[in-house]
Design a protein around this motif. Structure first.
Motif, PDB file in Angstrom:
ATOM      1  N   PRO A  64       0.659  -1.165  -0.743  1.00 22.47           N
ATOM      2  CA  PRO A  64      -0.317   0.069  -0.289  1.00 22.47           C
ATOM      3  C   PRO A  64       1.144   1.411   0.359  1.00 22.47           C
ATOM      4  O   PRO A  64       0.446   2.140  -0.995  1.00 22.47           O
ATOM      5  N   ILE A  65       2.232   1.091   0.110  1.00 26.11           N
ATOM      6  CA  ILE A  65       2.985   2.416   0.717  1.00 26.11           C
ATOM      7  C   ILE A  65       4.337   2.117   0.401  1.00 26.11           C
ATOM      8  O   ILE A  65       4.908   0.978   0.474  1.00 26.11           O
ATOM      9  N   PHE A  66       4.610   2.883  -1.045  1.00 27.69           N
ATOM     10  CA  PHE A  66       6.201   2.455  -1.238  1.00 27.69           C
ATOM     11  C   PHE A  66       7.751   2.870  -0.549  1.00 27.69           C
ATOM     12  O   PHE A  66       7.018   4.013   0.365  1.00 27.69           O
ATOM     13  N   GLY A  67       8.629   2.660  -0.032  1.00 27.58           N
ATOM     14  CA  GLY A  67       9.263   2.826   0.005  1.00 27.58           C
ATOM     15  C   GLY A  67       9.515   1.655   2.026  1.00 27.58           C
ATOM     16  O   GLY A  67      10.324   1.998   2.668  1.00 27.58           O
ATOM     17  N   ILE A  68       8.013   1.311   2.250  1.00 33.27           N
ATOM     18  CA  ILE A  68       8.260   0.202   3.305  1.00 33.27           C
ATOM     19  C   ILE A  68       7.811  -1.301   3.091  1.00 33.27           C
ATOM     20  O   ILE A  68       7.356  -1.658   2.121  1.00 33.27           O
ATOM     21  N   ASN A  69       8.128  -1.789   4.291  1.00 33.92           N
ATOM     22  CA  ASN A  69       7.704  -3.365   3.254  1.00 33.92           C
ATOM     23  C   ASN A  69       6.265  -3.572   3.765  1.00 33.92           C
ATOM     24  O   ASN A  69       5.152  -2.762   4.108  1.00 33.92           O
ATOM     25  N   GLY A  70       5.570  -4.729   2.201  1.00 31.75           N
ATOM     26  CA  GLY A  70       4.863  -4.531   2.475  1.00 31.75           C
ATOM     27  C   GLY A  70       4.174  -5.773   3.208  1.00 31.75           C
ATOM     28  O   GLY A  70       4.480  -6.378   3.754  1.00 31.75           O
ATOM     29  N   SER A  71       2.682  -6.509   3.000  1.00 32.88           N
ATOM     30  CA  SER A  71       2.217  -7.129   3.753  1.00 32.88           C
ATOM     31  C   SER A  71       1.655  -8.591   2.653  1.00 32.88           C
ATOM     32  O   SER A  71       1.284  -8.343   1.513  1.00 32.88           O
ATOM     33  N   GLY A  72       2.362  -9.722   3.377  1.00 33.71           N
ATOM     34  CA  GLY A  72       2.212 -10.849   3.147  1.00 33.71           C
ATOM     35  C   GLY A  72       1.276 -11.682   3.381  1.00 33.71           C
ATOM     36  O   GLY A  72       0.499 -11.844   5.003  1.00 33.71           O
ATOM     37  N   MET A  73       1.170 -13.365   3.383  1.00 37.63           N
ATOM     38  CA  MET A  73      -0.150 -13.977   3.968  1.00 37.63           C
ATOM     39  C   MET A  73       0.536 -15.635   3.773  1.00 37.63           C
ATOM     40  O   MET A  73       0.418 -15.968   3.197  1.00 37.63           O
ATOM     41  N   HIS A  74       2.056 -14.952   4.796  1.00 35.75           N
ATOM     42  CA  HIS A  74       3.069 -16.824   4.683  1.00 35.75           C
ATOM     43  C   HIS A  74       1.711 -17.236   5.648  1.00 35.75           C
ATOM     44  O   HIS A  74       0.854 -17.752   6.308  1.00 35.75           O
ATOM     45  N   THR A  75       2.514 -18.999   4.608  1.00 36.40           N
ATOM     46  CA  THR A  75       1.095 -19.771   4.462  1.00 36.40           C
ATOM     47  C   THR A  75       2.144 -21.294   5.341  1.00 36.40           C
ATOM     48  O   THR A  75       2.719 -21.680   4.388  1.00 36.40           O
ATOM     49  N   ASN A  76       1.009 -21.644   6.593  1.00 40.75           N
ATOM     50  CA  ASN A  76       1.518 -22.628   6.888  1.00 40.75           C
ATOM     51  C   ASN A  76       1.583 -24.115   6.738  1.00 40.75           C
ATOM     52  O   ASN A  76      -0.183 -23.912   6.749  1.00 40.75           O
ATOM     53  N   MET A  77       2.290 -25.000   6.033  1.00 40.22           N
ATOM     54  CA  MET A  77       1.203 -25.973   6.364  1.00 40.22           C
ATOM     55  C   MET A  77       2.173 -28.122   6.514  1.00 40.22           C
ATOM     56  O   MET A  77       3.494 -27.288   7.096  1.00 40.22           O
ATOM     57  N   SER A  78       1.471 -28.215   7.761  1.00 40.23           N
ATOM     58  CA  SER A  78       1.928 -29.289   7.910  1.00 40.23           C
ATOM     59  C   SER A  78       1.897 -30.971   7.309  1.00 40.23           C
ATOM     60  O   SER A  78       1.197 -30.932   6.767  1.00 40.23           O
ATOM     61  N   LEU A  79       3.636 -30.676   7.432  1.00 38.27           N
ATOM     62  CA  LEU A  79       3.154 -32.923   6.763  1.00 38.27           C
ATOM     63  C   LEU A  79       3.917 -33.533   7.761  1.00 38.27           C
ATOM     64  O   LEU A  79       4.674 -33.515   8.707  1.00 38.27           O
ATOM     65  N   SER A  80       4.151 -34.824   6.779  1.00 40.90           N
ATOM     66  CA  SER A  80       4.624 -36.199   7.399  1.00 40.90           C
ATOM     67  C   SER A  80       5.593 -36.041   7.126  1.00 40.90           C
ATOM     68  O   SER A  80       7.035 -35.269   6.715  1.00 40.90           O
ATOM     69  N   ASP A  81       7.077 -37.863   7.265  1.00 39.82           N
ATOM     70  CA  ASP A  81       7.743 -37.695   6.598  1.00 39.82           C
ATOM     71  C   ASP A  81       7.948 -37.448   5.249  1.00 39.82           C
ATOM     72  O   ASP A  81       9.187 -37.753   4.452  1.00 39.82           O
ATOM     73  N   LYS A  82       6.545 -37.380   4.696  1.00 37.84           N
ATOM     74  CA  LYS A  82       6.935 -36.479   3.124  1.00 37.84           C
ATOM     75  C   LYS A  82       7.074 -35.844   2.780  1.00 37.84           C
ATOM     76  O   LYS A  82       7.011 -34.877   1.153  1.00 37.84           O
ATOM     77  N   ALA A  83       7.703 -34.437   3.623  1.00 39.63           N
ATOM     78  CA  ALA A  83       7.832 -33.193   3.431  1.00 39.63           C
ATOM     79  C   ALA A  83       9.014 -32.810   3.029  1.00 39.63           C
ATOM     80  O   ALA A  83       8.635 -31.789   1.865  1.00 39.63           O
ATOM     81  N   TYR A  84       9.844 -33.526   2.218  1.00 42.13           N
ATOM     82  CA  TYR A  84      11.099 -33.163   1.740  1.00 42.13           C
ATOM     83  C   TYR A  84      10.100 -32.961   0.015  1.00 42.13           C
ATOM     84  O   TYR A  84      10.344 -32.162  -0.616  1.00 42.13           O
ATOM     85  N   SER A  85       9.885 -34.004  -0.402  1.00 43.36           N
ATOM     86  CA  SER A  85       8.884 -34.162  -1.563  1.00 43.36           C
ATOM     87  C   SER A  85       7.947 -33.199  -2.249  1.00 43.36           C
ATOM     88  O   SER A  85       7.716 -32.578  -3.181  1.00 43.36           O
ATOM     89  N   PHE A  86       7.032 -32.831  -0.804  1.00 40.18           N
ATOM     90  CA  PHE A  86       6.278 -31.885  -0.684  1.00 40.18           C
ATOM     91  C   PHE A  86       6.746 -30.745  -0.885  1.00 40.18           C
ATOM     92  O   PHE A  86       6.099 -29.549  -2.314  1.00 40.18           O
ATOM     93  N   ILE A  87       8.033 -30.257  -0.391  1.00 39.22           N
ATOM     94  CA  ILE A  87       8.740 -28.774  -0.940  1.00 39.22           C
ATOM     95  C   ILE A  87       9.165 -28.884  -2.314  1.00 39.22           C
ATOM     96  O   ILE A  87       8.395 -28.095  -2.423  1.00 39.22           O
TER      97      ILE A  87
END
Length: 256
Positions: A64-87
């Motif tokens: 919304p404003i030039f010159g300062i940090n923008g806004s994100g929506m960090h999306t967290n996902m919980s995985l099993s032992d397959k996490a590396y392939s998911f990544i």
């Protein structure tokens, strides 16, 4: 806002002032993908409503404003032992789903180096300059954090595409690349090339072209919804690229 959300049944895990002026982060508890998408939509409406009650305006546009940090929506996902392939799957397709996770012309004014927004396709256990980070919590709290999405995204489409990308990695047993633990914001293009680190699309138009080439979004949305999304976003880009901005007048009018 937090008290109101709690009255509505949200479990607020954290709330704090962010880096930019007037910028705040509120984290609510995880749930399955559909419930979380519902919660995101409800959350945005509740935040805007509470701000208006006090004579303020809450915006979820990415920059919304030039010159300062923008806004994100960090999306967290919980995985099993397959996490590396998911990544690996997410990294494979993240550029191709960027038009979904970052759907505005304005989104790409956030995805630039220097303002804590990730624009390089890599992962790490702790490096905030990578697009995927594994936050410090371990055990049941271990999760994959995709840092590129912004709050203008349609959460239903965003989460669907993230899941499809990760599941493609699991289905094809893709190996995760080596983690990148250097500060990519301070690296040169040559250094990133040596590490095999690619960039996210630099504009909405570029993101739409990569989306077409990748093909995953079309599989997730289906032909009808995909065509409607693509057509509307191309129209949005055309409207933007033909608009003469104040920046152009300020920089060019008296020079040429």
């Amino acid at each position: 806002i937090c008290l109101t959300l709690e009255q509505m049944g949200f479990e607020i895990e954290a709330s704090h002032h962010e880096v930019a002026e007037g910028q705040h982060e509120i984290d609510f508890k995880y749930a399955d993908a559909l419930t979380t998408a519902d919660n995101v939509v409800t959350f945005r409406l509740a935040v805007k409503t509470m701000a208006r009650k006090y004579g303020l305006h809450a915006t979820f546009i990415p920059k919304p404003i030039f010159g300062i940090n923008g806004s994100g929506m960090h999306t967290n996902m919980s995985l099993s032992d397959k996490a590396y392939s998911f990544i690996a799957g997410v990294l494979k397709h993240v550029a191709g789903i960027t038009a979904i996770t970052n759907p505005l012309v304005n989104s790409y004014k956030r995805l630039v180096p220097g303002y804590e927004a990730p624009c390089y396709i890599a992962w790490s256990a702790s490096n905030r300059t990578d697009i995927i980070r594994i936050p410090a919590s371990r055990g049941a709290g271990t999760r994959v954090e995709l840092r590129s999405p912004d709050p203008s995204t349609n959460p239903y489409l965003c989460l669907a595409c993230c899941l499809a990308a990760g599941l493609d990695g699991i289905k094809n047993n893709l190996p995760a690349p080596a983690s990148v633990d250097v500060n990519l914001f301070k690296s040169t293009q040559e250094e990133r090339d040596a590490l095999g680190v690619k960039n996210l699309p630099g504009s909405l138009y570029e993101a739409l072209q990569v989306m077409e080439e990748d093909g995953l979004v079309k599989q997730v949305l289906g032909d009808h919804a995909y065509k409607a999304f693509y057509t509307s976003k191309i129209a949005e880009w055309d409207s933007f690229r033909m608009y003469v901005s104040q920046w152009e007048l300020d920089n060019y009018l008296t020079v040429y």
